[in-house]
Design an enzyme around this catalytic site. Structure first.
Site, short mmCIF file in Angstrom:
data_model
loop_
_atom_site.label_atom_id
_atom_site.label_comp_id
_atom_site.label_asym_id
_atom_site.label_seq_id
_atom_site.Cartn_x
_atom_site.Cartn_y
_atom_site.Cartn_z
N SER A 62 -9.53 2.35 3.05
CA SER A 62 -8.69 2.91 2.44
C SER A 62 -7.56 2.05 1.32
CB SER A 62 -7.69 3.95 3.06
OG SER A 62 -6.79 3.33 3.93
N LYS A 101 0.96 -1.27 -0.04
CA LYS A 101 -0.03 -0.01 0.22
C LYS A 101 0.93 1.12 -0.01
CE LYS A 101 -3.91 2.21 2.75
NZ LYS A 101 -4.66 2.20 4.05
N SER A 106 -9.56 0.04 7.56
CA SER A 106 -9.08 0.21 6.16
C SER A 106 -8.57 -1.04 5.45
CB SER A 106 -8.19 0.95 6.17
OG SER A 106 -8.86 2.51 6.01
#
Lengths: 493, 497
Positions: free
Chosen positions: A160, A85, A184
């Site tokens: 996210s 990420k 997330s």
């Protein structure tokens, strides 16, 4: 044999060791699939093919040497690809956090979690998309475009860590690192039909994780199944001197047992009524209740449990996380790195740089947090939120006196359409209502698929465990996944 | 606490000054407060060479507490007789400024490391215990240099200083004169030097003392509006600025005008305080507990270990010097202000038998201090070891050289590092105590100056000094002055009869 890109980690490790395929072949297979599907999905912000192929080649050389002489040390995950990420620093690779303000920021250091992947010989395919500074539940807040859900590209992948979840679901990476502040990892795992672990707060070092809410941020893993997620978890977990909040206690050296039916006998799974909220998509509740029956079939005892302060979790979270974020994001001022909007006056440099380069959701949360910490409001907002956070923690402590695990839906609905919540921040915030309590309590939680709705969209369920109880989460989920096939379904692309 | 006015100026006795001090002392640890960067003298080292991702506020990095800095802070807190908090909390102090890389300073706020201490000060009025409100740990900021060219104006940032451990010490507002403020500063600096945690250099900004000053009608218990004075780089500036500020505020009060709450600077040239920025722009620092650092836990055992390792502190040493060496309070004070000087004194006084402590004190406080001031060096830097100074003093005591010769010899010792013995030998400076030879010299001088002798004999006794000078000159300064005096008196006396 399935396609290279669909292999699980254990299949990849075995295949590489046996020489069925090389790391370079495997890496190229992923890069080719990325090349084919990225324009539809946009799971990545930055691809690192040159780095990945160099790492793969290095791994192949190690395998060659190891085959000649088995005394040659071979890192445990040599040549296995992974996606990271884009809020976790990889030295020499730009790390944007999905924000214009870090558009060209190239960290000279690795996040500790990334460092441990590299030490284990892993190959980094690229940096996955995220809501700006991990603030969001859909990746729509990314300054570099929205990721599309591989099950229905008109829909969001969640967020996210939506890039990581979509990448794993679409086989653009066998496994990925994500981060979870209020859900997330778990929410996008649920939307994309993959398995995601949010470890105990402090279990994985936060060093090199670009901070959003420091008392909540956790590095997690998204994989095709719990075995893969647990494998990477074991690699990255553990104390780090660079993170004073990382727990200094050993990682149990567990093996996931391929046990048979009934092996969960004696396990007590608590189900909190508070998590089945009004407005929940009926199919979600149905799928979760069915999964609970499966757990009973497997020998577990399912019983009600009360987490009475659950309804306060959302407002508490939206005071604490923005308050911490308002300070964490103060360093992005255009003075030392990142873009600067030039001006003759110092304060204009600050306000124009931040005004231009932060997105609206980030600005909204900075303002919320600044307000919550202001003199005259601190006690009523931030101070009060901390007190209620303690009550929420106590809820979990009390519950875990009676049950081993707590089971609940991950999200009230399956994946929503891109743009559906854009004008309604509150509706978007509600996406996190069921994942936030575990974040506030700092307890570990795992999200995994337990069914599909009528549109064919994955439905997820989460298990929450006591602090440092990851092993129980993994074992329970593994037993479930041995008995079910939900995690094996793949989107057609 | 004392409510009386300490000012000698009786015309101000209708007002009382109330002064508190906020002191920032950099801790001279090897590495910075929250990272492994070395602590360097930012006045000497190339800018931005002692900087890493942590102290430059890069994304994703985290602070780690320097345990040595905590230990140094404990030393100071214990020497100030504070209560140590078993658990203290780091907090973020939020504000934007280019010298603050993270946009917040990691400090301590609601639960500081230590509270309720005291510092004993000595003034012309005697001894007072000044309460210390709190002692806490934080990190220093970077340093800005503003460049104003003809074409452009810009500022340069040096982050070498950013993240250096900083100890904040806050006194209660219970000082009442510029003299007391100076005494507090002197005593605190001395304490920091003894504890080995700070060089006490105000010029370099390693030790920064910021007084806040207000005045009120004598006897009142309410506080007047206060001003803060910043950027004071010497004790002198501190004392002068406080004195000026007190007078300025009294004058405003007399004129019925308001004191504005503001930050003042000190203009060294005109010796006036000048407003710097108004408190109306005061920041809301939005303090909150630093989530990146767990609470700082100080175990009892740690406190005990630090307590038992504390050195003899300045005031105790001062009292001992008075008692053990029979020194005056003034001499003892001068010799104990700096631990290196105190050690030097004791080294000298104990280096040889038959040497009085008083003479060692005199030589150090007069001659050595003069040299240090002139050369701008510390006692650690001088070439003369205590043993060598003792040897010199012994030569005087034994009559081998006279006092004046000894002073020139000492200067040469300080400049070259040579021993007294070798300089005296090389320059043949050994004192002449042969009374027969001195009698010869006196006789010759008197014979060569009949007119002066005649004048003297007519009653101008003052000429005896002139004769003395002539004889010493003939002896190239080496003659024992006592013998010369005696011989002159004897020979002139004989002539008079």
């Amino acid at each position: 044999m399935p396609k290279l890109v669909e292999l699980t980690l254990s299949q990849i490790i075995a295949g590489l060791q046996k020489g069925d395929f090389s790391s370079s072949e495997l890496t190229q297979a992923f890069l080719a699939r990325i090349d084919r599907l990225e324009s539809q999905l946009h799971a990545y912000i930055t691809l690192t093919p040159d780095l990945a192929l160099a790492q793969a080649e290095h791994a192949d050389q190690q395998f060659a040497a190891w085959r000649v002489d088995s005394n040659v040390p071979l890192p445990p995950l040599s040549g296995v690809p992974i996606a990271v990420k884009d809020v976790l620093c990889v030295a020499g690779v730009r790390c944007t956090c999905g924000s214009k303000i870090l558009e060209d920021f190239v960290p000279p250091y690795n996040a500790t979690s990334v460092e441990r992947l590299l030490e284990s010989g892993m190959v980094i395919l690229g940096k996955t998309n995220t809501d700006e500074f991990a603030m969001g539940s859909s990746t729509e807040n990314s300054a570099f475009g929205t990721t599309h859900n591989p099950w229905d590209i008109r829909r969001v992948p969640g967020g996210s860590s939506g890039g990581s979840a979509a990448a794993v679901a679409a086989c653009l990476a066998p496994v990925a690192l994500g981060t979870d502040t209020g859900g997330s990892v778990r929410q996008p795992a649920s939307f994309c039909g993959v398995t995601g672990i949010k470890p105990t707060y402090g279990r994985v070092s936060r060093y090199g994780l670009i901070a959003f809410g420091s008392s909540l941020d956790v590095v997690g893993v998204l994989g095709h199944d719990v075995v893969d997620a647990a494998y990477i978890y074991k690699l990255i977990a553990g104390h780090d001197q660079l993170d004073s909040t990382s727990a200094d206690r050993p990682i149990p050296d567990f093996e996931l047992l391929d046990s048979s039916r009934g092996s969960l006998s004696g396990f007590r799974i608590g189900v909190p009524d508070e998590y089945f909220i009004p407005g929940m998509q009926p199919e979600v509740e149905t799928a979760v209740r069915e999964a609970l029956r499966e757990f009973e079939n497997l020998g577990a005892e399912v019983m009600p449990v009360s987490l009475s302060h659950t309804e306060h979790a959302l407002p508490v979270y939206y005071l604490i996380a923005p308050a911490e974020a308002s300070a964490n994001l103060a360093r992005y001022d255009g003075i030392r790195y990142g873009p600067r909007v030039q001006s003759d006056r110092m304060w204009d440099i600050y306000s124009r740089t931040r005004g231009d380069k932060f997105g609206s959701e980030v600005k909204r949360r900075i303002m919320l947090g600044t307000y919550a910490l202001s003199t005259g409001y601190y006690d009523a907002y931030y101070g009060q939120a901390q007190k209620v956070r303690t009550l929420i923690k106590n809820d979990f402590d009390q519950a875990f006196e009676n049950v081993d695990l707590i089971a609940a839906p991950v999200t009230p609905t399956t994946a929503f359409f891109i743009g559906e919540h854009l004008d309604d921040p509150l509706a978007m915030y509600l996406e996190d209502a069921l994942t936030i309590p575990a974040s506030l309590a700092g307890v570990p939680a795992i999200s995994f698929p337990v069914g599909f709705d009528k549109q064919g969209l994955p439905i997820g369920m989460q298990l929450m465990g006591p602090q440092f109880g990851e092993e129980i989460l993994f074992q329970t989920t593994h037993t479930f996944q041995l008995a079910t096939n939900w995690h094996l379904s793949k989107p057609k692309l | 606490m004392t409510k009386t006015i300490k000012s000698k100026n009786s015309s101000v006795s209708e007002f009382e000054a109330v002064i508190g001090l906020e002191v920032h002392a950099e801790l001279e640890t090897k590495s910075k407060m929250f990272c492994a960067c070395p602590v360097v003298d930012h006045n000497l080292v190339e800018p931005n060479t002692a900087v890493c991702p942590v102290c430059s506020g890069m994304p994703g990095v985290l602070p780690v507490v320097n345990q040595r800095a905590v230990e140094y802070a404990l030393r100071v807190a214990l020497a100030l007789e504070c209560e140590i908090a078993p658990v203290s909390i780091f907090a973020r102090k939020n504000y934007f400024y280019p010298d603050l890389p993270k946009g917040y300073q990691i400090s301590q706020y609601e639960q500081p490391l230590a509270v309720n201490g005291r510092l004993t000060i000595l003034t012309s009025q005697g001894e007072r215990h000044i309460p210390v409100r709190r002692v806490h740990l934080e990190e220093d900021t970077g340093k800005l240099t503003h460049v104003e060219g003809d074409e452009e104006r810009y500022s340069l940032i040096d982050l070498n200083r950013a993240g250096i451990p900083l100890l904040e010490i806050v006194s209660e507002p219970e000082l009442h004169s510029a003299e007391e403020v100076r005494a507090f500063a002197v005593a605190l600096r001395s304490l920091l030097l003894y504890l080995g945690v700070n060089t006490g250099d105000m010029q370099k900004g390693v030790l920064r003392i910021e007084p806040n000053v207000s005045v009120r009608p004598a006897g009142s218990s309410e506080f007047g509006t206060r001003t803060e004075i910043k950027n004071l780089n010497s004790f002198r500036a501190l004392e002068k600025s406080v004195g000026y500020e007190i007078q300025r505020q009294i004058k405003l009060n007399r004129q019925g005008k308001q004191v504005v709450q503001e930050t003042m600077g000190w203009d060294e040239a005109v010796e006036e305080t000048i407003p710097q920025r108004s408190k109306e722009e005061a920041h809301d620092y939005r303090y909150f507990p630093e989530p990146d650092l767990p609470p700082l836990v100080i175990e009892k055992g740690w406190i005990e270990r630090v307590q038992s390792s504390l050195p003899e502190l300045p005031l105790v040493k001062l009292r001992r010097f008075q008692e053990q060496y029979g020194l005056s309070a003034g001499d003892a004070g001068m010799l104990t202000a700096n631990p290196a000087v105190a050690d030097y004194f004791e080294g000298t006084a104990n280096a040889a038998t038959g040497l009085t402590a008083k003479s060692a004190a005199n030589w150090i406080t007069v001659e050595i201090f003069a040299f240090m001031n002139q050369a701008g060096v510390g006692i650690e830097d001088i070439e003369v070891e205590p043993q060598q100074l003792a040897a010199l003093i012994k030569m005087v005591n034994n009559g081998e050289i006279n006092q004046n010769t000894a002073k020139t010899v000492l200067v040469e010792m300080l400049q070259t590092g040579e021993t007294a013995e070798s300089i005296v030998e090389k320059r043949s400076l050994r004192q002449i105590s042969d009374s027969g030879y001195i009698a010869e010299l006196v006789k010759r001088v008197l014979e060569e100056n009949p007119e002066q002798v005649a004048t003297y004999l007519k009653g101008k006794q003052g000429l005896s000094g002139w004769f003395f000078g002539q004889v010493m000159r003939a002896a190239k300064g080496k003659a024992d002055p006592q013998i010369v005096k005696q011989e002159l008196e004897r020979q002139l006396g004989e002539m008079d009869q």
